[in-house]
Design a protein around this motif. Structure first.
Motif, PDB file in Angstrom:
ATOM      1  N   UNK A 150       0.786  -1.652  -0.089  1.00 13.41           N
ATOM      2  CA  UNK A 150      -0.304   0.734  -0.128  1.00 13.41           C
ATOM      3  C   UNK A 150       0.602   1.409   0.163  1.00 13.41           C
ATOM      4  N   UNK A 151       0.292   2.087  -0.421  1.00 14.45           N
ATOM      5  CA  UNK A 151       1.363   3.369  -0.394  1.00 14.45           C
ATOM      6  C   UNK A 151       0.446   4.732   0.904  1.00 14.45           C
ATOM      7  N   UNK A 152       1.683   5.253   0.996  1.00 16.07           N
ATOM      8  CA  UNK A 152       1.406   6.126   2.088  1.00 16.07           C
ATOM      9  C   UNK A 152       0.245   7.143   2.127  1.00 16.07           C
TER      10      UNK A 152
ATOM     11  N   UNK B 189       0.146  16.152   6.122  1.00 13.48           N
ATOM     12  CA  UNK B 189       0.448  16.535   5.180  1.00 13.48           C
ATOM     13  C   UNK B 189       1.726  15.969   4.148  1.00 13.48           C
ATOM     14  N   UNK B 190       2.764  15.415   5.513  1.00 10.88           N
ATOM     15  CA  UNK B 190       3.695  14.932   5.388  1.00 10.88           C
ATOM     16  C   UNK B 190       3.588  13.550   5.272  1.00 10.88           C
ATOM     17  N   UNK B 191       2.614  12.535   5.894  1.00  5.98           N
ATOM     18  CA  UNK B 191       2.222  11.256   5.034  1.00  5.98           C
ATOM     19  C   UNK B 191       2.007  10.967   4.077  1.00  5.98           C
TER      20      UNK B 191
ATOM     21  N   UNK C 166       5.689   3.124  -1.055  1.00  6.02           N
ATOM     22  CA  UNK C 166       4.757   2.225  -0.948  1.00  6.02           C
ATOM     23  C   UNK C 166       4.747   0.970   0.364  1.00  6.02           C
ATOM     24  N   UNK C 167       4.413   0.442   1.170  1.00  8.43           N
ATOM     25  CA  UNK C 167       4.938   0.530   2.716  1.00  8.43           C
ATOM     26  C   UNK C 167       5.145  -1.484   1.976  1.00  8.43           C
ATOM     27  N   UNK C 168       6.774  -1.664   2.303  1.00  9.51           N
ATOM     28  CA  UNK C 168       7.172  -2.852   1.905  1.00  9.51           C
ATOM     29  C   UNK C 168       8.326  -3.728   3.557  1.00  9.51           C
ATOM     30  N   UNK C 169       8.208  -4.654   3.341  1.00  9.60           N
ATOM     31  CA  UNK C 169       9.419  -4.746   4.467  1.00  9.60           C
ATOM     32  C   UNK C 169      10.216  -4.164   5.323  1.00  9.60           C
ATOM     33  N   UNK C 170      11.181  -4.192   4.559  1.00  8.02           N
ATOM     34  CA  UNK C 170      12.154  -3.069   4.340  1.00  8.02           C
ATOM     35  C   UNK C 170      12.262  -1.788   5.112  1.00  8.02           C
ATOM     36  N   UNK C 171      10.866  -1.270   4.694  1.00  6.67           N
ATOM     37  CA  UNK C 171      10.295   0.668   5.044  1.00  6.67           C
ATOM     38  C   UNK C 171       9.859  -0.378   6.015  1.00  6.67           C
TER      39      UNK C 171
END
Length: 128
Positions: free
Chosen positions: A58-60, A70-72, A78-83
């Protein structure tokens, strides 16, 4: 002579993988740190934070009906395990200006376990 080298490499890879294996049950216990602000599973709703169904991929700023900072919204992540691992260690360092008030989880094993727990839930909250 090559067989012992191959066996040693296999054993090292197996031990490394086993040491890093994700524990969904431990992740569910870690989830208790999150559940005051977030929900996951069928019927999950936005609370202080957005629901986390289908987080990975999913995208922030993408959960409908949640009022993101606003920052988010502008983070373009895009959420992945590393991020997720980087974010959950120190949310304000990863996304300066986020409204998430959480000290973070510093332990890599706990983060891996929490990730395994969250990855169970598809975008509709059904366990995969």
């Amino acid at each position: 002579m090559k067989l012992p080298v191959v066996a040693a490499a296999f054993a090292a890879a197996f031990l490394t993988t086993s040491a890093k294996a994700q524990d969904v049950s431990a992740g569910e216990r870690s989830w208790n740190k999150c559940r005051a602000c977030h929900q996951v599973g069928e019927g999950a709703k936005n609370l202080v934070g957005p629901q986390l169904n289908g987080l990975f991929g999913r995208h922030t700023g993408a959960v409908e009906g949640y009022s993101y900072s606003t920052a988010n919204k502008g983070a373009n992540i895009t959420w992945d395990e590393a991020v997720f691992a980087e974010y959950i260690k120190d949310p304000k360092a990863k996304i300066p200006g986020t409204k998430m008030v959480f000290a973070g989880i510093k332990n890599d094993k706990e983060i891996a376990d929490l990730t395994a727990f969250l990855k169970q839930f598809d975008k509709d909250g059904k366990k995969m």
